[in-house]
Design a protein around this motif. Structure first.
Motif, PDB file in Angstrom:
ATOM      1  N   PHE A  40      21.148  13.206 -23.974  1.00 47.23           N
ATOM      2  CA  PHE A  40      21.198  12.735 -22.597  1.00 47.23           C
ATOM      3  C   PHE A  40      21.583  13.865 -21.648  1.00 47.23           C
ATOM      4  N   ASP A  41      21.066  13.785 -20.421  1.00 43.44           N
ATOM      5  CA  ASP A  41      21.539  14.665 -19.359  1.00 43.44           C
ATOM      6  C   ASP A  41      22.971  14.282 -18.997  1.00 43.44           C
ATOM      7  N   GLN A  42      23.786  15.265 -18.663  1.00 42.76           N
ATOM      8  CA  GLN A  42      25.199  15.010 -18.393  1.00 42.76           C
ATOM      9  C   GLN A  42      25.420  14.112 -17.168  1.00 42.76           C
ATOM     10  N   ASN A  43      24.470  14.081 -16.235  1.00 43.29           N
ATOM     11  CA  ASN A  43      24.626  13.290 -15.010  1.00 43.29           C
ATOM     12  C   ASN A  43      24.101  11.866 -15.125  1.00 43.29           C
ATOM     13  N   VAL A  44      23.609  11.488 -16.289  1.00 39.80           N
ATOM     14  CA  VAL A  44      23.018  10.164 -16.445  1.00 39.80           C
ATOM     15  C   VAL A  44      24.058   9.069 -16.216  1.00 39.80           C
ATOM     16  N   GLU A  45      23.600   7.943 -15.690  1.00 38.79           N
ATOM     17  CA  GLU A  45      24.473   6.785 -15.498  1.00 38.79           C
ATOM     18  C   GLU A  45      24.047   5.689 -16.483  1.00 38.79           C
ATOM     19  N   VAL A  46      24.859   5.462 -17.479  1.00 36.67           N
ATOM     20  CA  VAL A  46      24.574   4.408 -18.461  1.00 36.67           C
ATOM     21  C   VAL A  46      25.907   3.830 -18.938  1.00 36.67           C
ATOM     22  N   LYS A  47      26.055   2.526 -18.810  1.00 39.76           N
ATOM     23  CA  LYS A  47      27.336   1.877 -19.050  1.00 39.76           C
ATOM     24  C   LYS A  47      27.608   1.570 -20.518  1.00 39.76           C
ATOM     25  N   SER A  58      19.338  -4.078 -22.530  1.00 40.43           N
ATOM     26  CA  SER A  58      19.152  -4.494 -21.132  1.00 40.43           C
ATOM     27  C   SER A  58      17.754  -5.029 -20.864  1.00 40.43           C
ATOM     28  N   GLY A  59      16.911  -5.096 -21.900  1.00 39.26           N
ATOM     29  CA  GLY A  59      15.567  -5.649 -21.745  1.00 39.26           C
ATOM     30  C   GLY A  59      14.524  -4.646 -21.307  1.00 39.26           C
ATOM     31  N   ILE A  60      14.884  -3.366 -21.231  1.00 39.92           N
ATOM     32  CA  ILE A  60      13.951  -2.330 -20.796  1.00 39.92           C
ATOM     33  C   ILE A  60      13.080  -1.879 -21.964  1.00 39.92           C
ATOM     34  N   ILE A  61      11.766  -1.829 -21.717  1.00 39.91           N
ATOM     35  CA  ILE A  61      10.814  -1.374 -22.731  1.00 39.91           C
ATOM     36  C   ILE A  61      10.865   0.147 -22.808  1.00 39.91           C
ATOM     37  N   LEU A  62      10.982   0.674 -24.005  1.00 40.61           N
ATOM     38  CA  LEU A  62      11.066   2.125 -24.188  1.00 40.61           C
ATOM     39  C   LEU A  62       9.694   2.769 -24.021  1.00 40.61           C
ATOM     40  N   LYS A  63       9.675   3.879 -23.267  1.00 42.31           N
ATOM     41  CA  LYS A  63       8.448   4.616 -23.006  1.00 42.31           C
ATOM     42  C   LYS A  63       8.719   6.105 -23.163  1.00 42.31           C
ATOM     43  N   ALA A  64       7.672   6.868 -23.377  1.00 42.71           N
ATOM     44  CA  ALA A  64       7.804   8.318 -23.538  1.00 42.71           C
ATOM     45  C   ALA A  64       6.679   9.018 -22.810  1.00 42.71           C
ATOM     46  N   GLU A  77      19.976  -5.154 -38.412  1.00 42.47           N
ATOM     47  CA  GLU A  77      21.100  -5.981 -37.962  1.00 42.47           C
ATOM     48  C   GLU A  77      21.834  -5.388 -36.757  1.00 42.47           C
ATOM     49  N   SER A  78      21.501  -4.144 -36.388  1.00 40.18           N
ATOM     50  CA  SER A  78      22.176  -3.497 -35.258  1.00 40.18           C
ATOM     51  C   SER A  78      21.410  -3.663 -33.947  1.00 40.18           C
ATOM     52  N   ARG A  79      20.215  -4.164 -34.021  1.00 40.05           N
ATOM     53  CA  ARG A  79      19.362  -4.238 -32.830  1.00 40.05           C
ATOM     54  C   ARG A  79      19.782  -5.392 -31.911  1.00 40.05           C
ATOM     55  N   PRO A  80      19.578  -5.251 -30.607  1.00 40.58           N
ATOM     56  CA  PRO A  80      18.897  -4.155 -29.911  1.00 40.58           C
ATOM     57  C   PRO A  80      19.841  -3.002 -29.616  1.00 40.58           C
ATOM     58  N   VAL A  81      19.273  -1.813 -29.550  1.00 41.87           N
ATOM     59  CA  VAL A  81      20.030  -0.620 -29.195  1.00 41.87           C
ATOM     60  C   VAL A  81      20.352  -0.665 -27.699  1.00 41.87           C
ATOM     61  N   ALA A  82      21.427  -0.006 -27.300  1.00 43.97           N
ATOM     62  CA  ALA A  82      21.833   0.009 -25.889  1.00 43.97           C
ATOM     63  C   ALA A  82      21.810   1.434 -25.348  1.00 43.97           C
ATOM     64  N   GLY A  83      21.252   1.610 -24.158  1.00 43.49           N
ATOM     65  CA  GLY A  83      21.303   2.880 -23.451  1.00 43.49           C
ATOM     66  C   GLY A  83      20.225   3.880 -23.800  1.00 43.49           C
ATOM     67  N   LEU A  84      19.411   3.584 -24.803  1.00 39.62           N
ATOM     68  CA  LEU A  84      18.434   4.567 -25.270  1.00 39.62           C
ATOM     69  C   LEU A  84      17.368   4.866 -24.210  1.00 39.62           C
ATOM     70  N   GLU A  85      17.166   3.943 -23.283  1.00 45.40           N
ATOM     71  CA  GLU A  85      16.152   4.149 -22.247  1.00 45.40           C
ATOM     72  C   GLU A  85      16.492   5.300 -21.300  1.00 45.40           C
ATOM     73  N   GLN A  86      17.765   5.732 -21.320  1.00 46.49           N
ATOM     74  CA  GLN A  86      18.196   6.804 -20.433  1.00 46.49           C
ATOM     75  C   GLN A  86      18.193   8.181 -21.098  1.00 46.49           C
ATOM     76  N   ALA A  87      17.840   8.236 -22.367  1.00 42.81           N
ATOM     77  CA  ALA A  87      17.838   9.514 -23.085  1.00 42.81           C
ATOM     78  C   ALA A  87      16.654  10.369 -22.656  1.00 42.81           C
ATOM     79  N   SER A  88      16.862  11.677 -22.651  1.00 47.26           N
ATOM     80  CA  SER A  88      15.780  12.616 -22.334  1.00 47.26           C
ATOM     81  C   SER A  88      15.012  13.030 -23.580  1.00 47.26           C
ATOM     82  N   ILE A  89      15.737  13.218 -24.689  1.00 49.22           N
ATOM     83  CA  ILE A  89      15.140  13.594 -25.966  1.00 49.22           C
ATOM     84  C   ILE A  89      15.644  12.616 -27.017  1.00 49.22           C
ATOM     85  N   VAL A  90      14.744  12.096 -27.845  1.00 49.94           N
ATOM     86  CA  VAL A  90      15.151  11.206 -28.942  1.00 49.94           C
ATOM     87  C   VAL A  90      14.489  11.691 -30.234  1.00 49.94           C
ATOM     88  N   TYR A  91      15.309  11.936 -31.248  1.00 48.91           N
ATOM     89  CA  TYR A  91      14.804  12.206 -32.590  1.00 48.91           C
ATOM     90  C   TYR A  91      14.937  10.928 -33.408  1.00 48.91           C
TER      91      TYR A  91
END
Length: 342
Positions: free
Chosen positions: A111-118, A263-269, A82-96
C-alpha cells in the motif's frame, strides 16, 4: 449666502482633487501591471501555489511531488475460504498472490503510505518467499508470526517488520464478529501510528518499475479478454480476470464469483502479471521453498493485450521484460502479480 456658495465650491474642489488623485493612482497601477513581469499575474500566482505533479514510485499514479516517494507498507493477508471476505485489499497498489501451503493461497498487499483504509485483513503469518517479495519494496511489513525460517530472515533483514505476536500487538485488533484465527485486522491509521512511534524514515528506498499512460481508446487489443490462473485443482482458489475495454482494466473473479472485499467493492487491476517459478515442498506440513532468484517466463497483461516475456531478479529486485529484453512499461495503477509454480 455668498459664504455658503463659496463653501460649496471649495468642497467640490476638494472632491475633484481626490477623484483626480484616485484616477492617477489607478492609471499608475495599470501601467505598472502591464510593464512589470508577473505583477498581478493570477495564472502565475496559482501555478506557484500548486505543487508539481509526478509519477508515484509505487504504482505510477500521478500525485503531488511531495507524496511520490513515500515508503510503502505491506501486509500479509489471508485467503482461506473461512477468512473471506478480505478487507482493504481494494486500496492496495501491488498485490502478490501465491499458494502458501497445500492448495491455499495468500496475499502480500503493498500500500501507499498515504492511503486511507479503516480495516485491513485478516492478517496472517509470514513465509520466506513472501518476505523476499516484500523486501523488494523495502516497506514496513505487517504480519502475525511466521514460520521459523521466515522469522529468522526478518531478524536479519533491514526491512522494518511489525509482528502482532510481540509487543507490537497494539497495532492490531481482533474482530469478534469473525471466528479466530481469521479475525486479526489492522488499519492505515494504526500502521502510520507505528511508523511514527518507531521513528521510521518515511522516504521510499526501492527501484521503481516503468509506467505509462493507458492506451485509450484501445484499438490494438489482441482479443485476450480472459486470464485464467489455476493454482491447483481446488476450485475455491481458481482465479480469473475479465478485460473491461470501457475502463481498460481487469475485473477479478475468485472461485467462480466476482471477488468482492468486505466493503462490497469488486477488485480490479490495471495490470496482471503471471510469474512462473520453481518450488519444492520442504516439510510434512506442506511448507514451500520458492525460487525467486534468477529468471523465468512471465506473461504481462494490460490494455487488452498480452506481452509474452520473462522476469529477471537483479540485485534483489524483480523486473519484467518482453521477448526483445526491453523492460515492460505497465499502466499506472494497481498491479496483481500471480506467482504460479512450474
Amino acid at each position: 449666502m455668498n459664504q455658503e456658495i463659496k463653501k460649496f465650491i471649495q468642497q467640490w474642489q476638494y472632491l475633484g482633487i481626490v477623484i483626480f488623485l484616485a484616477v492617477l493612482a489607478a492609471g499608475f497601477l495599470f501601467y505598472y501591471s502591464i510593464t512589470t513581469e508577473n505583477w498581478l499575474d493570477w495564472d502565475s500566482t496559482i501555478n506557484h501555489q500548486i505543487s508539481p505533479q509526478t509519477a508515484r514510485w509505487l504504482d505510477g499514479v500521478i500525485v503531488d511531488s511531495t507524496k511520490a516517494r513515500l515508503k510503502p507498507f505491506a501486509v500479509m493477508l489471508e485467503n482461506h475460504v473461512e477468512s473471506r471476505p478480505v478487507a482493504g485489499l481494494e486500496q492496495a497498489s501491488i498485490v502478490y498472490e501465491s499458494i502458501v501451503e497445500g492448495d491455499i493461497t495468500r496475499f502480500l498487499a503493498v500500500f501507499d503510505q498515504n492511503v486511507e483504509v479503516k480495516k485491513i485483513g485478516p492478517v496472517r503469518s509470514a513465509r520466506p518467499f513472501f518476505v523476499e517479495l516484500a523486501q523488494e519494496w523495502n516497506p514496513v511489513y505487517f504480519h502475525a508470526g511466521g514460520s521459523a525460517e521466515a522469522l529468522a530472515m526478518l531478524k536479519k533483514s533491514e526491512m522494518y517488520n511489525i509482528n502482532e505476536i510481540s509487543a507490537d500487538g497494539i497495532y492490531f485488533w481482533r474482530d469478534t464478529s469473525r471466528a479466530a484465527p481469521h479475525n486479526l485486522f489492522t488499519s492505515a491509521d494504526q500502521i502510520r501510528r507505528a511508523i511514527q512511534a518507531k521513528e521510521i524514515d518515511p522516504a521510499a528506498e526501492f527501484s521503481p518499475w516503468q509506467f505509462k499512460n493507458d492506451d485509450v481508446p484501445n484499438t490494438s487489443a489482441t482479443g485476450v479478454t480472459d486470464i485464467e490462473v489455476n493454482f491447483s485443482s481446488n476450485g475455491f482458489y481458481q482465479v480469473r480476470y475479465e478485460y473491461d475495454p470501457d475502463n481498460n482494466n481487469y475485473t477479478r473473479y475468485l472461485g467462480g464469483k466476482l471477488h468482492k472485499t468486505e466493503s462490497g467493492i469488486i477488485l480490479k487491476a490495471k495490470n496482471v502479471i503471471v510469474q512462473h517459478v520453481d518450488y519444492d515442498i520442504v516439510d510434512d506440513y506442506g511448507r514451500l521453498a520458492v525460487d525467486l532468484d534468477g529468471s523465468g517466463p512471465a506473461e504481462m497483461y494490460f490494455d487488452g493485450n498480452v506481452v509474452q516475456g520473462s522476469w529477471q531478479r537483479i540485485n534483489g529486485r524483480t523486473y519484467f521484460y518482453d521477448k526483445f529484453e526491453n523492460q515492460v512499461s505497465l499502466n499506472r495503477g494497481t498491479t496483481w502479480v500471480e506467482i504460479v509454480f512450474n
